[in-house]
Design a protein around this motif. Structure first.
Motif, mmCIF file in Angstrom:
data_model
loop_
_atom_site.group_PDB
_atom_site.id
_atom_site.type_symbol
_atom_site.label_atom_id
_atom_site.label_comp_id
_atom_site.label_asym_id
_atom_site.label_seq_id
_atom_site.Cartn_x
_atom_site.Cartn_y
_atom_site.Cartn_z
ATOM 1 N N LEU A 102 -20.059 -7.915 10.332
ATOM 2 C CA LEU A 102 -20.972 -8.229 9.226
ATOM 3 C C LEU A 102 -20.282 -9.145 8.206
ATOM 4 C CD1 LEU A 102 -23.833 -7.685 8.326
ATOM 5 C CD2 LEU A 102 -23.039 -5.701 7.078
ATOM 6 N N ASP A 103 -19.000 -8.869 7.912
ATOM 7 C CA ASP A 103 -18.223 -9.750 7.029
ATOM 8 C C ASP A 103 -18.175 -11.158 7.596
ATOM 9 O OD1 ASP A 103 -17.606 -7.949 5.095
ATOM 10 O OD2 ASP A 103 -15.614 -7.448 5.854
ATOM 11 N N LEU A 104 -17.925 -11.223 8.903
ATOM 12 C CA LEU A 104 -17.785 -12.541 9.528
ATOM 13 C C LEU A 104 -19.118 -13.268 9.548
ATOM 14 C CD1 LEU A 104 -15.429 -11.527 12.463
ATOM 15 C CD2 LEU A 104 -14.829 -12.392 10.214
ATOM 16 N N LEU A 105 -20.210 -12.516 9.772
ATOM 17 C CA LEU A 105 -21.539 -13.142 9.751
ATOM 18 C C LEU A 105 -21.861 -13.649 8.354
ATOM 19 C CD1 LEU A 105 -23.622 -10.760 12.011
ATOM 20 C CD2 LEU A 105 -23.285 -13.194 12.370
ATOM 21 N N TYR A 118 -13.076 -17.451 8.146
ATOM 22 C CA TYR A 118 -12.369 -16.257 7.687
ATOM 23 C C TYR A 118 -12.140 -15.309 8.850
ATOM 24 C CZ TYR A 118 -11.931 -11.714 5.283
ATOM 25 O OH TYR A 118 -11.520 -10.476 4.867
ATOM 26 N N ALA A 119 -10.946 -14.750 8.929
ATOM 27 C CA ALA A 119 -10.668 -13.708 9.926
ATOM 28 C C ALA A 119 -10.062 -12.516 9.218
ATOM 29 C CB ALA A 119 -9.719 -14.227 10.989
ATOM 30 N N ALA A 120 -10.706 -11.375 9.344
ATOM 31 C CA ALA A 120 -10.287 -10.186 8.617
ATOM 32 C C ALA A 120 -9.359 -9.331 9.473
ATOM 33 C CB ALA A 120 -11.516 -9.386 8.218
ATOM 34 N N PHE A 165 -16.290 -13.644 27.017
ATOM 35 C CA PHE A 165 -17.014 -14.916 26.961
ATOM 36 C C PHE A 165 -18.263 -14.788 26.089
ATOM 37 C CE2 PHE A 165 -20.191 -17.854 28.743
ATOM 38 C CZ PHE A 165 -19.544 -19.049 28.448
ATOM 39 N N GLU A 166 -19.009 -13.693 26.243
ATOM 40 C CA GLU A 166 -20.238 -13.517 25.457
ATOM 41 C C GLU A 166 -19.927 -13.411 23.963
ATOM 42 O OE1 GLU A 166 -23.265 -11.100 28.403
ATOM 43 O OE2 GLU A 166 -21.539 -10.060 27.582
ATOM 44 N N ASN A 167 -18.838 -12.716 23.636
ATOM 45 C CA ASN A 167 -18.439 -12.617 22.235
ATOM 46 C C ASN A 167 -18.176 -13.998 21.649
ATOM 47 O OD1 ASN A 167 -18.091 -9.941 20.858
ATOM 48 N ND2 ASN A 167 -17.085 -9.438 22.777
ATOM 49 N N LEU A 168 -17.398 -14.812 22.392
ATOM 50 C CA LEU A 168 -17.074 -16.155 21.892
ATOM 51 C C LEU A 168 -18.319 -17.030 21.820
ATOM 52 C CD1 LEU A 168 -13.702 -17.122 23.534
ATOM 53 C CD2 LEU A 168 -14.177 -16.710 21.139
ATOM 54 N N MET A 169 -19.156 -16.903 22.854
ATOM 55 C CA MET A 169 -20.366 -17.730 22.915
ATOM 56 C C MET A 169 -21.279 -17.412 21.728
ATOM 57 S SD MET A 169 -21.037 -20.094 24.897
ATOM 58 C CE MET A 169 -22.309 -21.229 24.395
ATOM 59 N N PHE A 170 -21.342 -16.116 21.380
ATOM 60 C CA PHE A 170 -22.172 -15.714 20.241
ATOM 61 C C PHE A 170 -21.714 -16.421 18.969
ATOM 62 C CE2 PHE A 170 -22.291 -12.803 16.546
ATOM 63 C CZ PHE A 170 -23.619 -12.978 16.247
ATOM 64 N N TRP A 171 -20.402 -16.385 18.721
ATOM 65 C CA TRP A 171 -19.902 -17.009 17.488
ATOM 66 C C TRP A 171 -20.056 -18.519 17.546
ATOM 67 C CZ3 TRP A 171 -19.822 -14.265 13.406
ATOM 68 C CH2 TRP A 171 -19.574 -12.893 13.495
ATOM 69 N N ALA A 172 -19.925 -19.104 18.743
ATOM 70 C CA ALA A 172 -20.147 -20.543 18.877
ATOM 71 C C ALA A 172 -21.583 -20.884 18.494
ATOM 72 C CB ALA A 172 -19.852 -20.983 20.309
ATOM 73 N N GLN A 173 -22.533 -20.030 18.915
ATOM 74 C CA GLN A 173 -23.934 -20.282 18.566
ATOM 75 C C GLN A 173 -24.162 -20.129 17.066
ATOM 76 O OE1 GLN A 173 -25.867 -17.502 21.165
ATOM 77 N NE2 GLN A 173 -26.466 -19.089 22.617
ATOM 78 N N VAL A 174 -23.557 -19.081 16.484
ATOM 79 C CA VAL A 174 -23.749 -18.839 15.052
ATOM 80 C C VAL A 174 -23.218 -20.022 14.238
ATOM 81 C CG1 VAL A 174 -22.947 -17.436 13.117
ATOM 82 C CG2 VAL A 174 -23.825 -16.329 15.170
ATOM 83 N N PHE A 175 -22.069 -20.560 14.659
ATOM 84 C CA PHE A 175 -21.468 -21.653 13.901
ATOM 85 C C PHE A 175 -21.940 -23.026 14.379
ATOM 86 C CE2 PHE A 175 -18.739 -18.275 12.544
ATOM 87 C CZ PHE A 175 -18.372 -18.629 11.259
ATOM 88 N N GLY A 176 -22.852 -23.034 15.351
ATOM 89 C CA GLY A 176 -23.430 -24.285 15.802
ATOM 90 C C GLY A 176 -22.459 -25.190 16.538
#
Lengths: 218, 206
Positions: free
Chosen positions: A77-80, B68-70, B82-93
């Motif tokens: 959620l933080d990252l989102l 940011y990485a917590a 792969f799905e985890n990375l792909m998700f973030w790739a989609q979120v960040f465009g």
């Protein structure tokens, strides 16, 4: 946005997701009702529309704390919140994903469970219509409640207390539409009012949810 | 300057943690945050990332430049690497995950579920996420926790490559990453002293 929706749906359906939980609760609730109030078909038929609405509402309530809590616990959620996705959009997608995995299955299951409660024939259409019109409001209000209580350990009780009063108008008008249908009366007015509540919730609550998320993530 | 911080005061909850923090990070430069446990490194990074609004002072950078990485990995255990990375790739465009998978040697793990990974492997995946964001300023909070020596070297090389490509980084870490263009900032002098000024009750009592 689409990526988030797809991820949430995938998470709900895979092992450990919350997809079946609400549906199973709805089924158990409806199956137990005749044991509680007696198997007389006449009495069951009278109460069926209201009971089905109540069952759907409680089943919906059961899954609300998963909306943000899991994402908060694992840090996503933080990252989102630091991603290009606006929090308003995040809240709207979360509500949509919750409706698709909880509200929609309940709408589909309701007529089948209606058979178990001897729901009168003319009530089926108004029941399905009122659930279709009303359950998105339950998801939107629930998302707002979940945003308010995110980060609180065992926040489920607080969430229920906050959300239940907000559910009452939807329950009243939704159940009224189905009940009037069962009595052979016109149920247009309560249906329109249910839809009105839903549209109002969909328009306003993603912004409210985003505002409280911003405060809770500090 | 990629990132300029002037007279920043940060709070965690109601309590002020840091005061009068000023620094700047140039393009191609890394800033290493040092300080004892509880000094406020995480709070500073959360403020830089925009999660916590600053109490006072200013943070200047290009809008949407910070990744940011917590401490928390932010991974979904039911999804594959792969799905985890792909998700973030989609979120960040951004579309490509290949370079991130290669940089952290995740190819062999790509179709394993994140829940089945070891702590170090999860950390590699969460660092690969930073690459996938495609953003120029990295704010990393203890990025090398649970990494072995080999992967720490791999991480340092990734940061070096990022800096060489015109990126910058603010990294809270206790180990020496061996970055040639890194500056060290000890945040101990910035720790706010006395009663927290953000708490109105504490203020009324004092």
């Amino acid at each position: 946005m689409i990526g988030l929706l797809k991820r949430d749906l995938a998470l709900a359906i895979r092992a450990g997701g919350g997809f079946g939980l609400s549906l199973a609760f709805f089924l158990i609730f409806t199956a137990l009702v005749p044991f509680g109030i007696g198997p007389e078909t006449g009495r069951l038929a009278d109460m069926a529309p209201g009971l089905l609405w109540l069952g759907a509402l409680l089943a919906c309530l059961l899954s609300l704390d998963r909306i943000f809590q899991l994402d908060w616990e694992d840090g996503s959620l933080d990252l989102l919140a630091t991603s290009p996705l606006p929090l308003e959009g995040l809240a709207a997608i979360k509500a949509l994903a919750h409706w698709l995995t909880t509200g929609l299955p309940l709408v589909v299951a309701a007529p089948i469970l209606g058979l178990m409660l001897n729901l009168p024939g003319p009530a089926y259409l108004p029941l399905i219509a009122s659930l279709l019109a009303g359950t998105p409001a339950l998801s939107a209000i629930g998302t707002f409640g979940a945003a308010l209580t995110v980060g609180i350990k065992r926040g489920g009780l607080l969430l229920s207390l906050l959300v239940l009063p907000l559910y009452v108008p939807t329950l009243i008008f939704g159940a009224l539409a189905a009940t009037r249908g069962a009595q052979g009366l016109d149920s247009t007015v309560p249906l329109v009012l249910t839809l009105g509540i839903t549209l109002g919730c969909l328009a306003l609550l993603p912004f409210a949810a985003a505002a409280v998320l911003r405060v809770n993530l500090r | 300057m990629a990132l300029t911080v002037t007279d920043l005061a940060c709070a965690r909850g109601p309590a002020q943690v840091l005061a009068n923090v000023s620094f700047s990070v140039a393009v191609g430069e890394a800033l290493i945050l040092r300080g004892p446990n509880g000094a406020g490194k995480t709070t500073l990074l959360r403020t830089l990332a925009g999660l916590t609004p600053p109490m006072s002072g200013s943070i200047n950078h290009v809008e949407g430049a910070i990744a940011y990485a917590a401490h928390a990995d932010g991974l979904k255990s039911q999804l594959t690497v792969f799905e985890n990375l792909m998700f973030w790739a989609q979120v960040f465009g951004t579309s490509s995950t290949a370079h991130a998978i290669e940089a952290f040697d995740l190819a062999a793990l790509a179709h394993r579920r994140a829940g089945e990974l070891s702590a170090g492997q999860k950390r590699r995946l969460s660092l690969a996420r930073i690459l996938v964001t495609g953003r120029p300023i990295w704010c990393l909070d203890e990025p090398t926790v649970s990494l072995d020596a080999e992967n720490t070297t791999r991480f340092a090389a990734t940061v070096k490559a990022h800096l060489a490509n015109g990126g910058s980084a603010v990294i809270a870490t206790h180990i020496d990453l061996g970055l040639p263009t890194a500056r060290v900032l000890d945040i101990t002098p910035f720790i706010a002293k006395g009663l927290s000024q953000a708490d109105p009750f504490a203020e009324a009592l004092s």
